[in-house]
Design a protein around this motif. Structure first.
Motif, PDB file in Angstrom:
ATOM      1  N   TYR A 119       0.912  -0.955   0.005  1.00 34.37           N
ATOM      2  CA  TYR A 119      -0.069  -0.120   0.012  1.00 34.37           C
ATOM      3  C   TYR A 119       0.864   1.220  -0.108  1.00 34.37           C
ATOM      4  N   ILE A 120       1.874   1.004   0.868  1.00 31.53           N
ATOM      5  CA  ILE A 120       2.800   2.571   0.927  1.00 31.53           C
ATOM      6  C   ILE A 120       3.429   2.705  -0.595  1.00 31.53           C
ATOM      7  N   GLN A 121       3.923   1.661  -1.092  1.00 33.34           N
ATOM      8  CA  GLN A 121       4.495   1.780  -2.565  1.00 33.34           C
ATOM      9  C   GLN A 121       3.708   2.356  -3.366  1.00 33.34           C
ATOM     10  N   PHE A 122       2.190   1.825  -3.416  1.00 35.19           N
ATOM     11  CA  PHE A 122       1.181   2.284  -4.153  1.00 35.19           C
ATOM     12  C   PHE A 122       0.768   3.861  -4.116  1.00 35.19           C
ATOM     13  N   ARG A 123       0.853   4.089  -2.869  1.00 35.25           N
ATOM     14  CA  ARG A 123       0.339   5.608  -2.391  1.00 35.25           C
ATOM     15  C   ARG A 123       1.297   6.335  -3.182  1.00 35.25           C
ATOM     16  N   GLU A 124       2.695   6.176  -2.903  1.00 33.96           N
ATOM     17  CA  GLU A 124       3.854   6.918  -3.432  1.00 33.96           C
ATOM     18  C   GLU A 124       3.615   7.167  -4.813  1.00 33.96           C
ATOM     19  N   GLU A 125       3.453   5.772  -5.461  1.00 31.83           N
ATOM     20  CA  GLU A 125       3.463   5.809  -6.926  1.00 31.83           C
ATOM     21  C   GLU A 125       2.300   6.624  -7.463  1.00 31.83           C
ATOM     22  N   HIS A 126       0.998   6.606  -6.735  1.00 31.32           N
ATOM     23  CA  HIS A 126      -0.161   7.625  -7.150  1.00 31.32           C
ATOM     24  C   HIS A 126       0.156   8.866  -7.078  1.00 31.32           C
ATOM     25  N   LEU A 127       0.857   9.388  -6.046  1.00 29.21           N
ATOM     26  CA  LEU A 127       1.136  10.655  -5.865  1.00 29.21           C
ATOM     27  C   LEU A 127       2.207  11.170  -6.764  1.00 29.21           C
ATOM     28  N   ARG A 128       3.193  10.232  -7.136  1.00 31.78           N
ATOM     29  CA  ARG A 128       4.164  10.734  -8.367  1.00 31.78           C
ATOM     30  C   ARG A 128       3.479  11.157  -9.347  1.00 31.78           C
ATOM     31  N   HIS A 129       2.339   9.997  -9.852  1.00 31.90           N
ATOM     32  CA  HIS A 129       1.623  10.451 -11.051  1.00 31.90           C
ATOM     33  C   HIS A 129       0.993  11.732 -11.050  1.00 31.90           C
ATOM     34  N   ARG A 130       0.381  12.029  -9.955  1.00 33.32           N
ATOM     35  CA  ARG A 130      -0.634  13.189  -9.930  1.00 33.32           C
ATOM     36  C   ARG A 130       0.429  14.548 -10.063  1.00 33.32           C
ATOM     37  N   ARG A 131       1.559  14.461  -9.510  1.00 31.52           N
ATOM     38  CA  ARG A 131       2.491  15.863  -9.681  1.00 31.52           C
ATOM     39  C   ARG A 131       3.070  15.691 -11.126  1.00 31.52           C
ATOM     40  N   LEU A 132       3.229  14.601 -11.668  1.00 26.01           N
ATOM     41  CA  LEU A 132       3.651  14.398 -12.786  1.00 26.01           C
ATOM     42  C   LEU A 132       2.878  14.985 -14.092  1.00 26.01           C
ATOM     43  N   PHE A 133       1.661  14.530 -14.020  1.00 24.21           N
ATOM     44  CA  PHE A 133       0.891  15.030 -15.048  1.00 24.21           C
ATOM     45  C   PHE A 133       0.280  16.250 -14.606  1.00 24.21           C
ATOM     46  N   VAL A 134       0.280  17.000 -13.540  1.00 20.42           N
ATOM     47  CA  VAL A 134       0.145  18.212 -13.444  1.00 20.42           C
ATOM     48  C   VAL A 134       0.977  19.130 -14.157  1.00 20.42           C
ATOM     49  N   THR A 135       2.448  18.630 -14.323  1.00 23.76           N
ATOM     50  CA  THR A 135       3.358  19.229 -14.919  1.00 23.76           C
ATOM     51  C   THR A 135       3.262  19.139 -16.466  1.00 23.76           C
TER      52      THR A 135
END
Length: 249
Positions: free
Chosen positions: A170-186
């Motif tokens: 779950y921790i890995q999933f959450r970190e990946e999820h948040l990374r994707h959100r930051r990436l696509f905003v950019t």
């Protein structure tokens, strides 16, 4: 009976748009192109079906994944998305789009199509998020366990599936999820973008759908879907070992 008429209405609207496209002598690319961008289990299928209940919107859903998998494409040699969705359509259709998931960006099978969207600044992005990342994770695990990804039946009185959470997963999933959100905003900062929250879409859909229709440049109508929320209720009731992981959620 109400459910039957809703189904019939949906079928007739979709069939009418298909016939318009098939037999129209006047086709163009003058429509608004759009993408529903989200993580799986964030309401993208529900939103897709809502939009398809509008007479001037055509959402192709997961047509990109379906065709790439059906044709066993390992790497796109051209942006497949253009021939599948962003092609000439009947002029009566004012907005044409499909779904893209975060994970496609880093998958060679979809890379050309994803970059095609990033490079086309006129593509409108409906950025669909689910605020509760834990519910995204739990919903995904339950769907993988039951192999039920959407339903037109209410889950209110159905037995609730439960899962145990692997803490590190779950921790890995959450970190990946948040990374994707930051990436696509950019990546999509120069696109017309409307952020929509799954929670708002479920709790009070029509104001959210009105804002989406205005964003897509069509006359707002009351939209509908046959799909029902699959996992209503508290997330704690769906996790068998919640006490062991509640400090990270």
């Amino acid at each position: 009976m109400h459910h039957y008429f809703q189904y019939l209405r949906t079928y007739l609207i979709i069939k009418r748009k298909q016939l318009l496209n098939a037999f129209s002598f006047s086709k163009s690319k003058s429509y608004i192109p759009f993408v529903i961008l989200s993580e799986p289990r964030s309401g993208s299928t529900m939103l897709h079906t809502y939009l398809n209940s509008h007479t001037q919107i055509k959402s192709y859903g997961e047509v990109l994944r379906e065709n790439i998998e059906a044709n066993a494409i390992a790497t796109e040699t051209a942006p497949y998305i253009e021939s599948l969705a962003f092609k000439p359509h009947a002029t009566a259709l004012k907005a044409i789009g499909l779904k893209l998931f975060y994970e496609y960006y880093e998958d060679a099978r979809y890379s050309n199509s994803f970059n095609y969207v990033i490079n086309r600044k006129d593509v409108k992005i409906i950025y669909l998020i689910r605020r509760d990342i834990l519910k995204v994770y739990v919903s995904l695990k339950i769907a993988q366990k039951t192999n039920v990804w959407s339903s037109i039946k209410s889950a209110e009185n159905e037995p609730r599936p439960k899962i145990a959470i692997d803490r590190n997963d779950y921790i890995q999933f959450r970190e990946e999820h948040l990374r994707h959100r930051r990436l696509f905003v950019t990546l999509l900062k120069d696109h017309p973008l409307l952020e929509v929250a799954y929670e708002d879409l479920v709790q009070n859909p029509q104001p959210v759908l009105k804002s989406i229709q205005q964003f897509l440049g069509v006359k707002p109508k009351a939209l509908f879907t046959l799909l029902k929320q699959q996992n209503p209720g508290s997330v704690e009731s769906m996790i068998t070992n919640y006490d062991e992981v509640k400090d990270i959620v």
